[in-house]
Design a protein around this motif. Structure first.
Motif, PDB file in Angstrom:
ATOM      1  N   PHE A   1       0.926  -1.370   0.042  1.00  0.00           N
ATOM      2  CA  PHE A   1       0.067   0.162   0.120  1.00  0.00           C
ATOM      3  C   PHE A   1       0.829   1.174  -0.043  1.00  0.00           C
ATOM      4  CE2 PHE A   1      -2.361   3.396   2.256  1.00  0.00           C
ATOM      5  CZ  PHE A   1      -3.418   3.372   1.656  1.00  0.00           C
ATOM      6  N   GLU A   2       0.344   2.200  -1.027  1.00  0.00           N
ATOM      7  CA  GLU A   2       1.311   3.449  -0.919  1.00  0.00           C
ATOM      8  C   GLU A   2       0.337   4.616  -0.376  1.00  0.00           C
ATOM      9  OE1 GLU A   2       3.768   6.081  -3.927  1.00  0.00           O
ATOM     10  OE2 GLU A   2       2.003   5.769  -4.659  1.00  0.00           O
ATOM     11  N   ASP A   3      -0.757   4.725  -0.792  1.00  0.00           N
ATOM     12  CA  ASP A   3      -1.740   5.772  -0.299  1.00  0.00           C
ATOM     13  C   ASP A   3      -3.111   5.748  -1.068  1.00  0.00           C
ATOM     14  OD1 ASP A   3      -1.360   6.972  -2.782  1.00  0.00           O
ATOM     15  OD2 ASP A   3      -0.182   8.493  -2.329  1.00  0.00           O
ATOM     16  N   GLU A   4      -3.773   6.573  -0.661  1.00  0.00           N
ATOM     17  CA  GLU A   4      -5.150   6.720  -1.142  1.00  0.00           C
ATOM     18  C   GLU A   4      -5.440   8.130  -1.852  1.00  0.00           C
ATOM     19  OE1 GLU A   4      -9.759   7.539   0.249  1.00  0.00           O
ATOM     20  OE2 GLU A   4      -8.448   6.402   1.575  1.00  0.00           O
ATOM     21  N   ARG A   5      -6.013   8.130  -3.078  1.00  0.00           N
ATOM     22  CA  ARG A   5      -6.123   9.203  -3.786  1.00  0.00           C
ATOM     23  C   ARG A   5      -7.424   9.312  -4.679  1.00  0.00           C
ATOM     24  NH1 ARG A   5       0.267  10.103  -6.850  1.00  0.00           N
ATOM     25  NH2 ARG A   5       1.217   9.588  -4.872  1.00  0.00           N
ATOM     26  N   GLY A   6      -8.227  10.365  -4.522  1.00  0.00           N
ATOM     27  CA  GLY A   6      -9.401  10.527  -5.318  1.00  0.00           C
ATOM     28  C   GLY A   6     -10.263   9.300  -5.216  1.00  0.00           C
ATOM     29  N   GLY A   7     -10.366   8.810  -3.989  1.00  0.00           N
ATOM     30  CA  GLY A   7     -11.199   7.388  -3.966  1.00  0.00           C
ATOM     31  C   GLY A   7     -10.613   6.281  -4.436  1.00  0.00           C
ATOM     32  N   LYS A   8      -9.428   6.398  -4.752  1.00  0.00           N
ATOM     33  CA  LYS A   8      -8.803   5.057  -5.091  1.00  0.00           C
ATOM     34  C   LYS A   8      -7.694   4.512  -4.145  1.00  0.00           C
ATOM     35  CE  LYS A   8     -10.402   4.279  -9.300  1.00  0.00           C
ATOM     36  NZ  LYS A   8     -10.971   3.227  -9.747  1.00  0.00           N
ATOM     37  N   LEU A   9      -7.322   3.299  -3.822  1.00  0.00           N
ATOM     38  CA  LEU A   9      -6.229   2.765  -3.103  1.00  0.00           C
ATOM     39  C   LEU A   9      -5.179   2.448  -4.078  1.00  0.00           C
ATOM     40  CD1 LEU A   9      -8.036   0.500  -0.664  1.00  0.00           C
ATOM     41  CD2 LEU A   9      -7.513   2.922  -0.368  1.00  0.00           C
ATOM     42  N   ARG A  10      -4.129   2.844  -3.679  1.00  0.00           N
ATOM     43  CA  ARG A  10      -2.829   2.696  -4.557  1.00  0.00           C
ATOM     44  C   ARG A  10      -1.683   1.580  -4.074  1.00  0.00           C
ATOM     45  NH1 ARG A  10      -0.947   6.738  -8.000  1.00  0.00           N
ATOM     46  NH2 ARG A  10       1.136   6.814  -6.626  1.00  0.00           N
ATOM     47  N   TYR A  11      -1.324   0.913  -4.711  1.00  0.00           N
ATOM     48  CA  TYR A  11      -0.654  -0.372  -4.409  1.00  0.00           C
ATOM     49  C   TYR A  11       0.515  -0.523  -5.415  1.00  0.00           C
ATOM     50  CZ  TYR A  11      -3.942  -2.019  -1.152  1.00  0.00           C
ATOM     51  OH  TYR A  11      -4.927  -2.055  -0.061  1.00  0.00           O
ATOM     52  N   TRP A  12       1.944  -0.805  -4.944  1.00  0.00           N
ATOM     53  CA  TRP A  12       2.759  -1.181  -5.669  1.00  0.00           C
ATOM     54  C   TRP A  12       3.171  -2.731  -5.493  1.00  0.00           C
ATOM     55  CZ3 TRP A  12       4.836   1.604  -9.690  1.00  0.00           C
ATOM     56  CH2 TRP A  12       4.604   3.097  -9.633  1.00  0.00           C
ATOM     57  N   ILE A  13       3.308  -3.262  -6.861  1.00  0.00           N
ATOM     58  CA  ILE A  13       3.714  -4.851  -6.803  1.00  0.00           C
ATOM     59  C   ILE A  13       5.248  -4.735  -7.400  1.00  0.00           C
ATOM     60  CG2 ILE A  13       3.231  -7.175  -7.165  1.00  0.00           C
ATOM     61  CD1 ILE A  13       0.276  -6.163  -7.449  1.00  0.00           C
ATOM     62  N   ARG A  14       6.189  -5.584  -6.702  1.00  0.00           N
ATOM     63  CA  ARG A  14       7.275  -5.823  -7.709  1.00  0.00           C
ATOM     64  C   ARG A  14       7.140  -6.985  -8.621  1.00  0.00           C
ATOM     65  NH1 ARG A  14      12.199  -3.849  -5.928  1.00  0.00           N
ATOM     66  NH2 ARG A  14      13.076  -5.894  -6.465  1.00  0.00           N
ATOM     67  N   THR A  15       7.634  -7.057  -9.679  1.00  0.00           N
ATOM     68  CA  THR A  15       7.494  -7.897 -10.807  1.00  0.00           C
ATOM     69  C   THR A  15       8.533  -9.067 -10.749  1.00  0.00           C
ATOM     70  OG1 THR A  15       8.634  -6.861 -12.443  1.00  0.00           O
ATOM     71  CG2 THR A  15       6.213  -6.315 -12.143  1.00  0.00           C
ATOM     72  N   ASP A  16       9.577  -8.535 -10.059  1.00  0.00           N
ATOM     73  CA  ASP A  16      10.649  -9.811  -9.905  1.00  0.00           C
ATOM     74  C   ASP A  16      10.404 -10.709  -8.850  1.00  0.00           C
ATOM     75  OD1 ASP A  16      11.331  -8.062  -7.890  1.00  0.00           O
ATOM     76  OD2 ASP A  16      13.391  -7.815  -8.288  1.00  0.00           O
TER      77      ASP A  16
END
Length: 181
Positions: free
Chosen positions: A162-177
């Motif tokens: 989880f990174e943050d919430e912006r404009g009604g969206k939860l934002r996540y980063w996933i490492r592809t490796d």
């Protein structure tokens, strides 16, 4: 065993049934600005025609689809088991627009309503991560609506941080490796 693959005419009949399921839950209306919503508006009643469906499949298979509304190349994979269409996942090759950086992310997916709650979305997202890595993406941004608990769980199960919430969206980063497939 379901698998991700480039779009194919082999799922024509079940694809049409899946689109009707989405339409029955309210997708494809004039206010639905999602990829699925726009697609339903553009093609909805014409997919029955095999030539139209073949043209649609060819368009989706091209790396440019749907470059016009999003401004970046996209690779779309369909998740199916034999001739049974279960869903789709799109991997945007970059998040070069403000909308994608803030809200849309690299990856979007839909599972047909009658195939939900069986782990398909998690399998699709995990399965798309090696493809994203092949595009040179070390990590991908995946977002969901704040009230979409199911999608949040899918993203977290695939390793989303989880990174943050912006404009009604939860934002996540996933490492592809480090994708757990």
């Amino acid at each position: 065993m379901p698998q991700l693959a480039p779009p194919s005419g082999l799922v024509h009949r079940s694809f049409i049934a899946a689109m009707e399921e989405f339409r029955a839950e309210g997708r494809g209306g004039p206010d639905d600005d999602t990829t699925l919503g726009r697609t339903l508006c553009d093609y909805g009643g014409r997919w029955q025609d095999p030539a139209v469906f073949a043209s649609y499949v060819a368009e989706v298979r091209s790396a440019a689809y749907p470059a016009e509304p999003l401004g970046v190349p996209v690779t779309t994979l369909w998740y199916s088991e034999g001739a049974d269409y279960l869903g789709r996942i799109s991997v945007r090759h970059s998040v070069a627009t403000r909308f994608l950086r803030e809200y849309g992310g690299h990856i979007g997916y839909d599972v047909r309503p009658t195939a939900r709650r069986r782990g398909h979305a998690t399998d699709m997202l995990r399965g798309a991560l090696p493809h994203a890595a092949g595009l040179g993406l070390a990590s991908v941004l995946v977002t969901c609506d704040t009230d979409n608990v199911g999608s949040r769980k899918v993203i977290e199960a695939a390793g989303g941080a989880f990174e943050d919430e912006r404009g009604g969206k939860l934002r996540y980063w996933i490492r592809t490796d480090t994708a757990r497939v």
